[in-house]
Design a protein around this motif. Structure first.
Motif, mmCIF file in Angstrom:
data_model
loop_
_atom_site.group_PDB
_atom_site.id
_atom_site.type_symbol
_atom_site.label_atom_id
_atom_site.label_comp_id
_atom_site.label_asym_id
_atom_site.label_seq_id
_atom_site.Cartn_x
_atom_site.Cartn_y
_atom_site.Cartn_z
ATOM 1 N N ILE A 97 -10.504 24.332 -5.432
ATOM 2 C CA ILE A 97 -10.751 24.913 -4.115
ATOM 3 C C ILE A 97 -11.420 23.920 -3.171
ATOM 4 O O ILE A 97 -11.093 23.846 -1.983
ATOM 5 N N THR A 157 -14.747 29.147 -3.019
ATOM 6 C CA THR A 157 -14.059 29.715 -4.180
ATOM 7 C C THR A 157 -14.160 31.236 -4.167
ATOM 8 O O THR A 157 -13.175 31.945 -4.423
ATOM 9 N N THR A 198 -14.083 24.736 -8.929
ATOM 10 C CA THR A 198 -14.643 24.644 -7.577
ATOM 11 C C THR A 198 -14.291 23.342 -6.885
ATOM 12 O O THR A 198 -14.133 23.314 -5.662
ATOM 13 N N VAL A 234 -13.375 30.545 -14.082
ATOM 14 C CA VAL A 234 -13.810 29.769 -12.925
ATOM 15 C C VAL A 234 -14.815 28.723 -13.405
ATOM 16 O O VAL A 234 -15.885 29.057 -13.914
#
Length: 259
Positions: free
Chosen positions: A176, A73, A142, A114
């Motif tokens: 990701i 990430t 993630t 995130v």
């Protein structure tokens, strides 16, 4: 094969107990001089933390041979928007990775929200994430795993919390980690590997094998984890080869047998 990528949970360890053959497999890779990375969707721990945990399980994996969804990430963000700003819901593995690429972690006008895995999800942090996304922050996560194992049963994971935030905002995150083949490509770039000469070893058809396939790698499914032999035929794609465990891969890792 010149380069190896291998999943961790279900391939090398199960609940921090080493899977038979894992020590010999890692020793064979190190003795052969072949480049390898141990991959994990777990974003909680830094590679140093994971190395210590693996050593505690009897597995000696160099810190530089561990590639997490948090690192992938961070690499994605460094490529997309260098030295940006992010609001993070996650643990040290994720915050450290973002700090290392020069990101500022803040709740004031971040470029990204995130989301990573944590054992201490807070209503306040999730609410803040929702409001920042509503205000225009881009949404990353993630990995899409909705649950994870523990000694006491199933735990909610990143994908479950992402679903909550998506329901509240109407915005889906870009994931990701596996099964995104981006995780594989970032790992290959890390060790200057090439798809045609790399094998991905995993225990899950729906994450490890599909992401390896989509990244152009050869794939080896071991049946010591999530996907059982009788389930393989239910998927529309197949691994290159199926093995009982990593113990069966030791002669190949040594270069004594072809893959």
């Amino acid at each position: 094969m010149e380069t190896w990528l291998t999943d961790m949970d279900g391939v090398l360890v199960h609940e921090e107990v080493p899977i038979p053959g894992a020590v010999e497999f890692l020793d064979a890779l190190k003795a052969s001089g072949r480049q390898f990375l141990v991959l994990t969707n777990n974003s909680i721990f830094t590679p140093r933390d994971l190395r210590a945990r693996l050593i505690g399980s009897g597995l000696d994996v160099p810190e530089g041979a561990i590639w997490t969804s948090a690192l992938a990430t961070a690499q994605f963000l460094a490529d997309q928007r260098p030295e940006g700003r992010a609001y993070v819901v996650g643990e040290a593995g994720l915050t450290t990775a973002l700090h290392d690429i020069g990101y500022v972690i803040t709740d004031r006008d971040p470029d990204y929200v995130v989301l990573g895995e944590t054992r201490t999800y807070s209503f306040e942090a999730i609410t803040r994430a929702i409001r920042l996304i509503d205000d225009g922050a881009r949404f990353l996560a993630t990995n899409p795993d909705v649950s994870g194992p523990s000694l006491h049963g199933k735990l909610p994971a990143t994908g479950s919390v992402a679903a909550l935030i998506s329901a509240a905002t109407g915005r889906s995150p870009y994931y990701i980690g596996k099964p995104n083949p981006l995780m594989m490509r970032s790992a290959l770039n890390r060790i200057s590997g090439h798809a045609k000469s790399t094998v991905m070893v995993g225990d899950r058809m729906d994450t490890d094998i599909i992401s390896g396939l989509e990244a152009g790698l050869r794939t080896a499914l071991v049946t010591t984890g999530s996907t059982q032999p009788e389930q393989i035929e239910t998927f529309p794609y197949r691994p290159t080869r199926v093995f009982g465990s990593v113990a069966d891969l030791v002669p190949i890792a040594r270069g004594e047998q072809p893959f």
